[in-house]
Design an enzyme around this catalytic site. Structure first.
Site, short mmCIF file in Angstrom:
data_model
loop_
_atom_site.label_atom_id
_atom_site.label_comp_id
_atom_site.label_asym_id
_atom_site.label_seq_id
_atom_site.Cartn_x
_atom_site.Cartn_y
_atom_site.Cartn_z
NE ARG A 166 -69.73 -71.25 -29.48
CZ ARG A 166 -70.59 -70.39 -30.47
NH1 ARG A 166 -71.18 -69.43 -30.27
NH2 ARG A 166 -70.10 -70.72 -31.74
CE LYS B 184 -75.72 -62.78 -20.40
NZ LYS B 184 -75.58 -63.72 -21.52
#
Length: 325
Positions: A104, A201
């Site tokens: 990540r 989102k």
């Protein structure tokens, strides 16, 4: 079974670290070999000792280690094992990482941050790895961090075929939990001939403190929604996305992910979620407290074993992707 397989003048040897021996045993069984006996233990101060109990001279060595918790320990053990194989005069060293740690952290979001995924690739190369074989990297660009061949396997065929066999395809909608997963979700749509929806989102302008709300783009009312992601860590994002789907009239939600990290509050979130099933693969060991009826774990061992066989026999790993389109 012996830990050695020979083809002509070539010799394959399969090794495993201590992070996820169950998966390594499955891969060994698929290949028809045994894992090379290895002596490994921790000193009192935490240092790791490793010694292989068979000669690796001139062998094509395949070393398995998943980057699971405690992640830094298992990455260090893997580096030590690579160094041991290099010093044992291995012909080649292929590092099998079913779940690549620090994936990540693949770019700088702000100044003075590291690119840790690149650092891991550099460490593997410096230790002596010639090739990486991994499953569903967080982003494709990580393949370019390693100065050598990278075989990037996909769990999509395994996951999608399982889901496709158990649900009514006419009611199926594939859902990306955010904009970053749309490309993968689109491949699911192609395989299962299903429409796509996206959970978007955004900031709620009426609420302070950066509260986000989830908007669903696409038709999900009365549909069986399949949320597709590469990993579930604490479960917060994926469970919130599932709640948004139910709020928009979804009949059912199934969550799929390649890597079940499942740390911290994940156990409670998955138990309390309205999601009917969480479908994961065994690239990481599943925590014992999460042995729930609604968690299904599928094996990546056959896929990994086929890739290892292709590498050893100088075949085409790409053919695995073409067959699974």
């Amino acid at each position: 079974m012996t830990g050695i397989k020979t083809t002509g003048e070539k010799k394959m040897m399969l090794f495993s670290g201590r992070a996820h021996p169950e998966l390594a045993e499955e891969v060994a069984h698929q290949l028809g070999v045994g894992l090379v006996p290895t002596k490994a233990f921790d000193f009192a101060n935490g240092e790791i000792y490793v010694r292989f109990q068979e000669s690796a001279r001139g062998a094509d060595c395949f070393l398995m280690q998943s980057h699971t918790a405690p992640i830094n320990k298992w990455i260090m053990e893997q580096l030590i094992m690579i160094d041991a194989l290099k010093r044992a005069s291995a012909r080649s060293i292929t590092v099998i990482i079913p779940s690549y740690g620090y994936a990540r952290q693949d770019k700088k979001h702000r100044g003075r941050e590291p690119i840790s995924a690149r650092l891991i690739a550099d460490l593997l190369k410096t230790a002596g790895a010639d090739r990486i074989l991994t499953v569903d990297l967080h982003t494709d660009q990580i393949q370019g961090f390693f100065d050598g061949p990278v075989d990037h396997l996909s769990a999509l065929p395994v996951l999608a075929d399982y889901v496709g066999a158990k649900v009514d395809r006419n009611k199926l909608t594939i859902v990306s939990p955010d904009a970053g997963r749309v490309r993968v979700a689109d491949r699911w749509c192609d395989r299962l001939d299903a429409p796509l929806a996206i959970v978007h989102k955004r900031r709620d302008k009426d609420v302070a403190n950066q509260v986000t709300v989830h908007e669903v783009v696409g038709e999900v009312e009365g549909r069986v929604c399949v949320l597709v992601d590469d990993m579930i860590d604490t479960g917060g994002t994926i469970c919130a996305a599932a709640d948004a789907l139910f709020a928009n009239g979804a009949e059912d939600v199934i969550v799929t992910a390649t890597h079940g990290i499942l740390s911290g509050p994940a156990a409670d979130r998955l138990k309390n979620s309205k999601v009917s099933e969480f479908v994961l693969t065994n690239t990481l060991p599943t925590p014992g407290e999460l042995e729930l009826d609604k968690i299904k774990v599928l094996s990546m061992a056959p896929t990994i074993a086929r890739a290892v066989r292709e590498v050893f026999e100088d075949g085409s790993v790409t053919s695995l992707f073409e067959e699974n389109k």
